[in-house]
Design a protein around this motif. Sequence first.
Motif, short mmCIF file in Angstrom:
data_model
loop_
_atom_site.label_atom_id
_atom_site.label_comp_id
_atom_site.label_asym_id
_atom_site.label_seq_id
_atom_site.Cartn_x
_atom_site.Cartn_y
_atom_site.Cartn_z
N SER A 163 3.23 10.26 4.37
CA SER A 163 3.03 8.82 4.44
C SER A 163 4.20 8.14 5.14
O SER A 163 4.01 7.24 5.97
CB SER A 163 2.88 8.25 3.02
OG SER A 163 2.68 6.85 3.05
N VAL A 164 5.42 8.57 4.84
CA VAL A 164 6.61 8.01 5.48
C VAL A 164 6.56 8.21 6.99
O VAL A 164 6.83 7.29 7.78
CB VAL A 164 7.90 8.64 4.90
CG1 VAL A 164 9.12 8.30 5.76
CG2 VAL A 164 8.12 8.18 3.47
N LEU A 165 6.21 9.41 7.41
CA LEU A 165 6.19 9.73 8.84
C LEU A 165 5.15 8.90 9.59
O LEU A 165 5.39 8.44 10.71
CB LEU A 165 5.92 11.22 9.04
CG LEU A 165 7.06 12.15 8.62
CD1 LEU A 165 6.57 13.59 8.48
CD2 LEU A 165 8.21 12.09 9.63
N ALA A 205 0.84 -1.21 0.00
CA ALA A 205 0.00 0.00 0.00
C ALA A 205 0.86 1.25 0.00
O ALA A 205 0.57 2.23 -0.70
CB ALA A 205 -0.93 0.00 1.22
N PHE A 206 1.96 1.22 0.78
CA PHE A 206 2.88 2.35 0.82
C PHE A 206 3.59 2.56 -0.51
O PHE A 206 3.83 3.69 -0.94
CB PHE A 206 3.91 2.12 1.93
CG PHE A 206 5.01 3.15 1.97
CD1 PHE A 206 4.80 4.38 2.57
CD2 PHE A 206 6.24 2.88 1.39
CE1 PHE A 206 5.82 5.34 2.59
CE2 PHE A 206 7.26 3.83 1.42
CZ PHE A 206 7.05 5.06 2.02
N GLY A 207 3.92 1.47 -1.19
CA GLY A 207 4.74 1.56 -2.40
C GLY A 207 3.99 1.87 -3.69
O GLY A 207 4.59 2.36 -4.65
N LYS A 250 -6.42 6.77 4.13
CA LYS A 250 -7.04 7.77 3.28
C LYS A 250 -6.00 8.47 2.42
O LYS A 250 -6.23 8.73 1.23
CB LYS A 250 -7.80 8.80 4.13
CG LYS A 250 -8.67 9.75 3.32
CD LYS A 250 -9.49 10.66 4.21
CE LYS A 250 -10.55 11.40 3.42
NZ LYS A 250 -10.03 12.21 2.31
N LEU A 251 -4.85 8.75 3.01
CA LEU A 251 -3.77 9.36 2.25
C LEU A 251 -3.31 8.44 1.13
O LEU A 251 -3.08 8.90 0.00
CB LEU A 251 -2.59 9.67 3.19
CG LEU A 251 -1.27 10.08 2.52
CD1 LEU A 251 -1.44 11.35 1.71
CD2 LEU A 251 -0.18 10.26 3.56
N CYS A 252 -3.16 7.15 1.42
CA CYS A 252 -2.77 6.20 0.38
C CYS A 252 -3.76 6.23 -0.79
O CYS A 252 -3.36 6.29 -1.96
CB CYS A 252 -2.69 4.78 0.95
SG CYS A 252 -1.28 4.50 2.05
N TRP A 253 -5.05 6.23 -0.45
CA TRP A 253 -6.07 6.25 -1.50
C TRP A 253 -5.98 7.55 -2.32
O TRP A 253 -6.12 7.53 -3.55
CB TRP A 253 -7.46 6.10 -0.90
CG TRP A 253 -8.56 6.13 -1.93
CD1 TRP A 253 -9.46 7.12 -2.14
CD2 TRP A 253 -8.84 5.11 -2.88
NE1 TRP A 253 -10.30 6.80 -3.18
CE2 TRP A 253 -9.94 5.56 -3.66
CE3 TRP A 253 -8.28 3.87 -3.17
CZ2 TRP A 253 -10.48 4.80 -4.69
CZ3 TRP A 253 -8.82 3.11 -4.20
CH2 TRP A 253 -9.91 3.58 -4.95
#
Length: 403
Positions: A301-303, A278-280, A384-387
């Motif tokens: 997202s990293v934080l 999901a992060f990548g 939500k940020l990932c989306w």
Amino acid sequence: MFLFRDKVAQGLRHPFFHDYRTILLLWVVICLILAITKSYNSDGNYRIFIGVWNHTLAELPLFDHYPEEYDDMNHYGPFFALVIAPFAWMQRYVGMFFWMLFLSMFLYVSVRRSDLTKYQQLFVFWFCTHELLNALFLQQYNVAIAAGVLLTFTMIERRNDFWAAFFIMLGTMIKLYGIVGLAFFFFSKNKTKLLLSCLFWGVVMFVAPMAVASPEYIISQYYEWYIALVEKNADNINVLNGNMADLSTNISLLGMVRRTTQIITYSDLWIIIPGLIAFGIPYLRISQYKHVAFRQALLASVLMFTVLFSTGSENSTYIIAFVGVALWYCCAPWQRTKWDIALMVIVFIISSLSPGDLFPKVIYREIIQPYALKALPVSIVWLKLCWEMYTRDYSPKALSPTI
């Protein structure tokens, strides 16, 4: 209700809240009050930090128990001895004040040195102040981790890869978290220089403690550090003793799932691998790299990811995630909705206020703490940020977010 809201909004527009000096003064006062309070209370973490310096000078094991000095154990790398040294030379509570002041000013400078607008900087400052208080209450280095990741991003944005590598390795050689700065590798305009600079700073920081202790001792302590971290991770998920983990640690998405299911036999990789995917996925949107808001979203997202997917996350670790949550809200190039505002309020109440004295203790001790629900609102923001990073266009727009 609307009249009250309008009065609040009008009050927040007062110059007092838009003056950097207000933040500076507030943060200094927080450090002073905490230093005075800790002189009559527990300063266990700071004693551990001072112990790293003293034990390095005496060439004693850095990761053993020293019950006559403090209750917990050190989990910071040998290089940390040089970082804490200037404060260890001071009288204890004077040193502790300047240590907390150093952490606060490190974060302050990292935000001020960033390319965020004044509105965005002030939003980060005000939203994170209470969580900064939570971290400073335990004198935790996590404040510097957040600052280091932010400065890594800023240095890469400004094509200063040499100093970006410095902050990556600084965080890595002290508490490992700094390695997440490599997540910005694809934004670097000189990737070879970034990698070579990481190698350079890694060697410098590896050998630097040898200026105050023998090479054999320092090398042995790096090995012991590795062993200590492996054991700490196992203890956090409590595979060793068959019970649920200590409620003060593993306050993460991993810990929340483990505590709510009451299952300890599965591997965290069942959650970490989907999390990494999901992060990548946003890295595949190469066309969005040119938009600074997209790059700032990845920083956010990293934080958050660093805290949500670490078994070592504690209450005081969330200053890292909170900087990410603030960036998620204020750096989007579109108008945030009322639901986003409501989510920010929930994050602040559940994830920041709940461990403090202003929150009902019975709710915290019976519901939030046992199930690591401090991680829940931040997890929702991260998902939500990932989306948004999968689906939204981050090109500049005229609209700016509102509080």
